[in-house]
Scaffold this motif. Structure first.
Motif, mmCIF file in Angstrom:
data_model
loop_
_atom_site.group_PDB
_atom_site.id
_atom_site.type_symbol
_atom_site.label_atom_id
_atom_site.label_comp_id
_atom_site.label_asym_id
_atom_site.label_seq_id
_atom_site.Cartn_x
_atom_site.Cartn_y
_atom_site.Cartn_z
ATOM 1 N N UNK A 107 0.837 -1.200 0.000
ATOM 2 C CA UNK A 107 0.000 0.000 0.000
ATOM 3 C C UNK A 107 0.875 1.254 0.000
ATOM 4 N N UNK A 108 1.925 1.241 0.801
ATOM 5 C CA UNK A 108 2.819 2.400 0.877
ATOM 6 C C UNK A 108 3.528 2.644 -0.454
ATOM 7 N N UNK A 109 3.787 1.555 -1.189
ATOM 8 C CA UNK A 109 4.458 1.680 -2.481
ATOM 9 C C UNK A 109 3.492 2.053 -3.607
ATOM 10 N N UNK A 110 2.230 2.174 -3.272
ATOM 11 C CA UNK A 110 1.259 2.602 -4.266
ATOM 12 C C UNK A 110 0.764 1.517 -5.199
ATOM 13 N N UNK A 111 1.026 0.253 -4.866
ATOM 14 C CA UNK A 111 0.557 -0.840 -5.717
ATOM 15 C C UNK A 111 -0.952 -1.010 -5.632
ATOM 16 N N UNK A 112 -1.508 -0.738 -4.468
ATOM 17 C CA UNK A 112 -2.941 -0.834 -4.288
ATOM 18 C C UNK A 112 -3.366 0.046 -3.109
ATOM 19 N N UNK A 113 -4.674 0.200 -2.934
ATOM 20 C CA UNK A 113 -5.200 0.957 -1.799
ATOM 21 C C UNK A 113 -6.178 0.071 -1.035
ATOM 22 N N UNK A 114 -6.247 0.290 0.244
ATOM 23 C CA UNK A 114 -7.130 -0.506 1.095
ATOM 24 C C UNK A 114 -8.571 -0.049 0.922
ATOM 25 N N UNK A 115 -9.445 -0.992 0.580
ATOM 26 C CA UNK A 115 -10.885 -0.709 0.511
ATOM 27 C C UNK A 115 -11.501 -0.901 1.891
ATOM 28 N N UNK A 116 -11.084 -1.978 2.569
ATOM 29 C CA UNK A 116 -11.600 -2.214 3.902
ATOM 30 C C UNK A 116 -11.064 -3.490 4.511
ATOM 31 N N UNK A 117 -11.086 -3.530 5.834
ATOM 32 C CA UNK A 117 -10.756 -4.734 6.593
ATOM 33 C C UNK A 117 -11.953 -5.039 7.476
ATOM 34 N N UNK A 118 -12.418 -6.265 7.427
ATOM 35 C CA UNK A 118 -13.579 -6.662 8.216
ATOM 36 C C UNK A 118 -13.176 -7.804 9.141
ATOM 37 N N UNK A 119 -13.370 -7.614 10.424
ATOM 38 C CA UNK A 119 -13.037 -8.657 11.394
ATOM 39 C C UNK A 119 -14.332 -9.324 11.862
#
Length: 229
Positions: free
Chosen positions: A175-187
């Motif tokens: 994510x930091x390298x810009x390869x993708x972005x977080x949509x969401x984390x569901x626990x």
């Protein structure tokens, strides 16, 4: 289900080898009973992945290209087909699992690969959705703007803790390298029943469950200059 089949619990405890080839042999022998045993253990990973993905996917389901990594018997594809997805490519290390996946009639292509030791046998940059396995290969397979969904159980013990820490470090780095972005984390509290605890024998009132985590990422649109060595 009122009771868990003891055989199902034993199956989950049986394969302790870290050798991928041993695990493939185990899954080959488990293929016929795989879905039944998982249902008896209240295993929810396929449903969790598909539901969370469905909540966030706004493209054309009928046209979306889906790469199902570690596809097993085709459980995820069957759930996604119920929601209108039609185009699936499956990859798994077990020939027995792939034979059952083929029987669903849902996959346009099924490929055998020893996951984790061999490169992912899929084209890069073409899939709208990539479901379930290791992070970097999945990101490469997704097309710009495509979704990558992973689900894992929060198992206890040092190896599981290390795996989770390493996985989340890798996800964060990407994510930091810009390869993708977080949509969401569901626990979720109920990923599946804990196969190592017998409610009758271990004197617990309620069935013990393992919690789980669903990760959903979207691949960056501009990835031309964001590849990793």
């Amino acid at each position: 289900l009122s009771e868990t089949d003891p055989g199902s619990r034993v199956a989950f405890q049986s394969c302790k080898s870290s050798d991928p080839r041993d695990r493939v042999q185990f899954y080959d022998s488990w293929a016929q009973n795989y879905e039944k045993d998982h249902n008896l253990m209240s295993y929810r990973s396929p449903h969790l992945a598909v539901n969370f993905l469905s909540e966030n996917f706004s493209g054309s389901r009928g046209e979306a290209q889906v790469l199902d990594v570690a596809c097993g018997t085709g459980w995820v594809a069957k759930l996604m087909a119920e929601l209108g997805f039609r185009h699936f490519v499956g990859v798994d290390g077990s020939k027995g699992m792939l034979e059952l996946a083929a029987e669903t009639g849902l996959y346009q292509d099924l490929r055998l690969a020893l996951l984790g030791t061999q490169p992912l046998p899929a084209q890069t940059g073409v899939f709208d959705v990539v479901v379930i396995a290791g992070a970097l290969d999945m990101c490469h397979a997704a097309k710009p703007g495509g979704f990558v969904c992973m689900v894992r159980g929060d198992h206890t013990g040092a190896p599981a803790d290390k795996y989770k820490k390493d996985l989340e470090r890798e996800l964060q780095l990407m994510e930091e390298e810009g390869l993708w972005s977080l949509v969401g984390i569901k626990r979720v509290d109920r990923y599946m029943e804990d196969p190592h605890v017998n409610p009758e024998r271990d004197d617990v009132q309620d069935k013990p469950y393992i919690s789980g985590t669903v990760y959903l990422y979207q691949k960056s649109i501009d990835t031309a200059v964001k590849s990793r060595d």
